[in-house]
Write a protein that holds these residues in place. Structure first.
Motif, PDB file in Angstrom:
ATOM      1  N   PHE A   1      73.652  14.132  63.523  1.00 16.99           N
ATOM      2  CA  PHE A   1      74.153  15.354  62.895  1.00 16.99           C
ATOM      3  C   PHE A   1      73.594  16.600  63.572  1.00 16.99           C
ATOM      4  CE2 PHE A   1      74.913  12.285  59.460  1.00 16.99           C
ATOM      5  CZ  PHE A   1      76.222  12.601  59.125  1.00 16.99           C
ATOM      6  N   ASP A   2      72.527  16.446  64.328  1.00 20.35           N
ATOM      7  CA  ASP A   2      71.971  17.583  65.068  1.00 20.35           C
ATOM      8  C   ASP A   2      72.918  18.058  66.174  1.00 20.35           C
ATOM      9  OD1 ASP A   2      69.692  17.449  63.513  1.00 20.35           O
ATOM     10  OD2 ASP A   2      68.564  16.258  64.976  1.00 20.35           O
ATOM     11  N   LEU A   3      73.892  17.224  66.538  1.00 22.66           N
ATOM     12  CA  LEU A   3      74.865  17.616  67.567  1.00 22.66           C
ATOM     13  C   LEU A   3      75.888  18.621  67.030  1.00 22.66           C
ATOM     14  CD1 LEU A   3      75.657  14.081  69.079  1.00 22.66           C
ATOM     15  CD2 LEU A   3      74.299  15.899  70.158  1.00 22.66           C
ATOM     16  N   ALA A   4      76.009  18.714  65.706  1.00 27.22           N
ATOM     17  CA  ALA A   4      77.052  19.548  65.114  1.00 27.22           C
ATOM     18  C   ALA A   4      76.764  21.033  65.320  1.00 27.22           C
ATOM     19  CB  ALA A   4      77.192  19.237  63.629  1.00 27.22           C
TER      20      ALA A   4
ATOM     21  N   ARG B   1      79.706  21.761  62.019  1.00 23.21           N
ATOM     22  CA  ARG B   1      78.876  21.868  60.820  1.00 23.21           C
ATOM     23  C   ARG B   1      79.430  23.004  59.976  1.00 23.21           C
ATOM     24  NH1 ARG B   1      74.970  24.638  58.171  1.00 23.21           N
ATOM     25  NH2 ARG B   1      73.322  23.417  57.107  1.00 23.21           N
ATOM     26  N   ARG B   2      80.128  22.659  58.914  1.00 20.38           N
ATOM     27  CA  ARG B   2      80.733  23.669  58.040  1.00 20.38           C
ATOM     28  C   ARG B   2      79.717  24.200  57.035  1.00 20.38           C
ATOM     29  NH1 ARG B   2      86.271  22.522  54.581  1.00 20.38           N
ATOM     30  NH2 ARG B   2      86.664  24.660  53.866  1.00 20.38           N
ATOM     31  N   ALA B   3      78.894  23.292  56.530  1.00 23.08           N
ATOM     32  CA  ALA B   3      77.826  23.638  55.577  1.00 23.08           C
ATOM     33  C   ALA B   3      76.895  22.438  55.516  1.00 23.08           C
ATOM     34  CB  ALA B   3      78.404  23.945  54.189  1.00 23.08           C
ATOM     35  N   ALA B   4      75.775  22.602  54.837  1.00 26.77           N
ATOM     36  CA  ALA B   4      74.856  21.472  54.693  1.00 26.77           C
ATOM     37  C   ALA B   4      75.581  20.303  54.030  1.00 26.77           C
ATOM     38  CB  ALA B   4      73.646  21.893  53.860  1.00 26.77           C
ATOM     39  N   GLY B   5      75.623  19.168  54.724  1.00 22.92           N
ATOM     40  CA  GLY B   5      76.277  17.978  54.186  1.00 22.92           C
ATOM     41  C   GLY B   5      77.774  17.932  54.379  1.00 22.92           C
TER      42      GLY B   5
ATOM     43  N   THR C   1      83.837  14.728  57.200  1.00 23.30           N
ATOM     44  CA  THR C   1      84.606  14.988  55.985  1.00 23.30           C
ATOM     45  C   THR C   1      86.063  15.213  56.391  1.00 23.30           C
ATOM     46  OG1 THR C   1      82.695  16.050  54.952  1.00 23.30           O
ATOM     47  CG2 THR C   1      84.866  16.566  54.031  1.00 23.30           C
ATOM     48  N   PRO C   2      87.034  14.629  55.665  1.00 25.97           N
ATOM     49  CA  PRO C   2      88.431  14.894  56.011  1.00 25.97           C
ATOM     50  C   PRO C   2      88.779  16.371  55.868  1.00 25.97           C
ATOM     51  CG  PRO C   2      88.257  13.025  54.501  1.00 25.97           C
ATOM     52  CD  PRO C   2      86.904  13.679  54.545  1.00 25.97           C
ATOM     53  N   GLY C   3      89.768  16.806  56.628  1.00 22.64           N
ATOM     54  CA  GLY C   3      90.244  18.176  56.516  1.00 22.64           C
ATOM     55  C   GLY C   3      90.839  18.467  55.159  1.00 22.64           C
TER      56      GLY C   3
END
Length: 296
Positions: free
Chosen positions: A60-63, A92-96, A133-135
């Motif tokens: 996830f650090d790649l986001a 990365r849109r937001a945390a999680g 996460t799906p769009g």
């Protein structure tokens, strides 16, 4: 009357080092620009290796945010090439909340729009549901650019006729699928051929059924499984461009990094739909079942 655009797809190998991958991309963009590209399409997750072979929290650090370093790189490349560029990021849109996102930059480097992958696979070697996460539900929207309306989707979306049809009904002038798909090297050669032919065939079907060009750009090369639990993925290349009747305008092989290029006449859609009036004859009164998961 012609409305021609010069289209280039970049079929390339990728590295776990973003700097290496993006430098490879830059060199191919430069080559396309020298050939007067109007549109340059990159493959899915082109900035890194295909990290979804395993489930690792540190990946996830790649986001990046939607305006992060890779987006800034693509913006600069679009402006320098004077071409519309369709690129890809692990967003990365937001945390999680993370997405597999296609970005579209216009000739001046401005962000024309983005698309978050709607269909997310979860198969051995393709553990995308762990990461993405799906769009959002209204995701199938063409993106307006200086060269026309682009119906951009991503990889697993290409197997679903519903997305292609909605994009077409909303005025998309071409369907674009950045892709990362390959073989399990343990499969037989016959099975590998069946899978590759199905991938090409279903997308040609979208082209024919909607009278739209299709641009499908896949990565190429072998990428090892970091966990050593499988033999990795052999990405099968075969990037291609079709015309409005599904005819091949360009088709790459399965092993070479290359440019895939064609000239597309966008006005041919009007001519083709006069001969093959699928949209006129659609039975929109009889399709209610399409919004059901299954019809018993």
């Amino acid at each position: 009357m012609s409305r021609n655009i010069r289209v280039f797809g970049i079929q390339q190998t990728c590295s776990s080092d973003k700097a290496v991958s993006l430098e490879t991309t830059r060199s191919w963009i430069e080559k396309a620009a020298k050939q007067n590209a109007d549109l340059i399409v990159l493959q899915e997750l082109h900035a890194t290796d295909y990290f979804c072979q395993t489930q690792e929290p540190n990946k996830f650090d790649l986001a990046e945010p939607i305006d992060g370093p890779t987006a800034q790189f693509l913006s600069a490349q679009a402006k320098q090439a004077n071409a519309v560029i369709v690129g890809s990021i692990f967003e990365r849109r937001a945390a999680g909340i993370y997405h597999n996102t296609a970005l579209v930059f216009d000739r001046d480097g401005s962000l024309a729009g983005f698309y978050r992958k709607m269909h997310i696979p979860d198969d051995p070697g393709f553990y995308e549901k762990y990461y993405f996460t799906p769009g959002d539900m209204d995701g199938f929207k063409p993106i307006q650019t200086s060269i026309g309306k682009l119906g951009v989707m991503v990889c697993w979306d290409q197997w679903y006729p519903e997305g292609a049809r909605i994009m077409a009904l909303k005025g998309a002038e071409m369907l674009i699928y950045p892709t990362a798909i390959g073989w399990d090297s343990d499969d037989t050669s016959d099975e590998q051929t069946r899978q590759k032919d199905a991938w090409i065939g279903v997308q040609r079907g979208h082209s024919i059924a909607n009278n739209l060009p299709v641009i499908a750009i896949n990565r190429v090369g072998h990428e090892a499984d970091p966990s050593n639990q499988s033999s990795g993925i052999d990405f099968w290349g075969h990037s291609f461009i079709t015309g409005q009747q599904g005819e091949f305008l360009a088709l790459a092989d399965h092993q070479d990094a290359c440019l895939v290029e064609a000239t597309i006449n966008l006005n041919k859609t009007e001519q083709t739909r006069r001969i093959w009036p699928y949209f006129r004859d659609r039975r929109i009164d009889a399709y209610n079942g399409l919004q059901s998961r299954y019809l018993d």
